[in-house]
Write an enzyme that holds these catalytic residues in place. Structure first.
Site, PDB file in Angstrom:
ATOM      1  N   ASP A  68      76.323   9.117  40.817  1.00 21.29           N
ATOM      2  CA  ASP A  68      75.863   9.289  39.438  1.00 21.29           C
ATOM      3  C   ASP A  68      77.053   9.153  38.492  1.00 21.29           C
ATOM      4  O   ASP A  68      78.133   9.712  38.744  1.00 21.29           O
ATOM      5  CB  ASP A  68      75.221  10.669  39.269  1.00 21.29           C
ATOM      6  N   ASN A 119      76.756   7.236  25.452  1.00 22.43           N
ATOM      7  CA  ASN A 119      75.666   6.614  24.692  1.00 22.43           C
ATOM      8  C   ASN A 119      75.543   7.210  23.294  1.00 22.43           C
ATOM      9  O   ASN A 119      75.377   6.487  22.302  1.00 22.43           O
ATOM     10  CB  ASN A 119      74.339   6.784  25.438  1.00 22.43           C
ATOM     11  N   ASP A 150      76.188   0.803  28.728  1.00 26.80           N
ATOM     12  CA  ASP A 150      75.896  -0.279  29.680  1.00 26.80           C
ATOM     13  C   ASP A 150      77.181  -0.820  30.295  1.00 26.80           C
ATOM     14  O   ASP A 150      77.234  -1.133  31.491  1.00 26.80           O
ATOM     15  CB  ASP A 150      75.151  -1.416  28.978  1.00 26.80           C
ATOM     16  N   ASP A 154      71.529   5.604  35.578  1.00 28.25           N
ATOM     17  CA  ASP A 154      72.963   5.718  35.871  1.00 28.25           C
ATOM     18  C   ASP A 154      73.216   6.136  37.316  1.00 28.25           C
ATOM     19  O   ASP A 154      74.270   6.675  37.639  1.00 28.25           O
ATOM     20  CB  ASP A 154      73.619   6.717  34.913  1.00 28.25           C
TER      21      ASP A 154
END
Length: 294
Positions: free
Chosen positions: A175, A183, A192, A218
């Site tokens: 993860d 973000n 991204d 993710d």
């Protein structure tokens, strides 16, 4: 992703001395394809497993040898190498209707007569619908890693093989840490890019016979063939270090230090399917995430 824009890797498997494979190889490379030849089943499988993040095209003679035929090779590619578009080739007097049907059932997109002309090679190597289908079926668009659907199929087959041969099998659940913060602070484009960088590290630290996959959002998984839990933990150490060494520069000269949390598990005798390994590794990943900063 750059991987999807590449022309396919072409693998020609044939021990027929009358077909000038070296000339075919040179011609395909002039067309912008990476082309190699192999004389038999074993060498073809070894070469094909070195291809990661790229669509391949296989042309195999239907006969090859008494031990392992081209039909056997087509079946193997259909099961374990879904990134390849496969074609069977053979002389017209050998390719009887029953053999042609067998090749199609084994996974061949089409059956071609030898000698295969350069024009036919161009058509079938760049056949847009087959190539597009292979790319969409196999790879996650953003990261270039194996898609979840294909991973589940490949992992299920690998699990059964590990059980049958009594070989170890482990799984990593990965993860990306602090992605929500990235973000929210820098925008989803930056988020991204973080995922692409982590995926790049995963590819760099995967062996030819590992199966890395973007699981969701993710989250990533890697199936490690022939690795017990101790082996897997050593791989985690190297992977975490590789990710932490990658610094992502964002706007205004700022930089983001990247890190991941990883859970590890190995195949237990009572595991019924690959989802049980994924669930157990997911739980272990959350424990690893909770230990950050201690």
């Amino acid at each position: 992703m750059g991987t999807t824009a590449q022309k396919p890797f072409v693998l020609i498997v044939d021990n027929d001395k009358e077909w000038n494979k070296a000339e075919v190889e040179r011609w395909l490379e002039k067309e912008g394809c990476k082309a190699v030849t192999a004389p038999n089943y074993g060498s073809a499988v070894r070469l094909a497993h070195k291809i990661k993040g790229r669509v391949g095209v296989l042309f195999t003679d239907v006969i090859l040898s008494e031990e392992r035929s081209g039909i056997d090779l087509l079946r193997y590619f259909d099961l374990y190498l879904p990134n390849f578009v496969c074609y069977a080739v053979g002389y017209e007097h050998i390719l009887k209707p029953t053999l042609k049907r067998e090749a199609i059932w084994a996974g061949a997109e089409a059956v071609l007569y030898k000698p295969v002309s350069f024009e036919d090679l161009r058509i079938f190597v760049m056949r847009p619908q087959a190539i597009k289908r292979a790319r969409m079926a196999v790879y996650d668009n953003m990261t270039g890693l194996m898609s979840r659907g294909v991973f589940t199929e490949v992992a299920t087959t690998t699990l059964h093989s590990a059980r049958r041969h009594k070989e170890p099998l482990s799984l990593l659940f990965i993860d990306a840490n602090d992605l929500k913060m990235v973000n929210d602070t820098y925008g989803h484009e930056a988020g991204d890019r973080v995922l692409e960088i982590i995926a790049s590290a995963i590819r760099e630290h995967s062996r030819t016979y590992d199966h890395p996959c973007r699981w969701a959002g993710d989250e990533f998984v890697i199936l490690l063939q022939g690795a017990n839990e101790n082996d897997a933990h050593r791989r985690v150490h190297d992977l975490k270090k590789a990710v932490e060494e990658k610094v992502f520069d964002v706007r205004g000269g700022e930089s983001i230090k990247l890190s991941i949390s990883v859970g590890v598990t190995e195949l237990f005798p009572e595991d019924r399917d690959i989802i049980e390994l994924v669930s157990r590794a997911d739980e272990a990943m959350y424990k690893d995430k909770g230990s950050r900063g201690r």
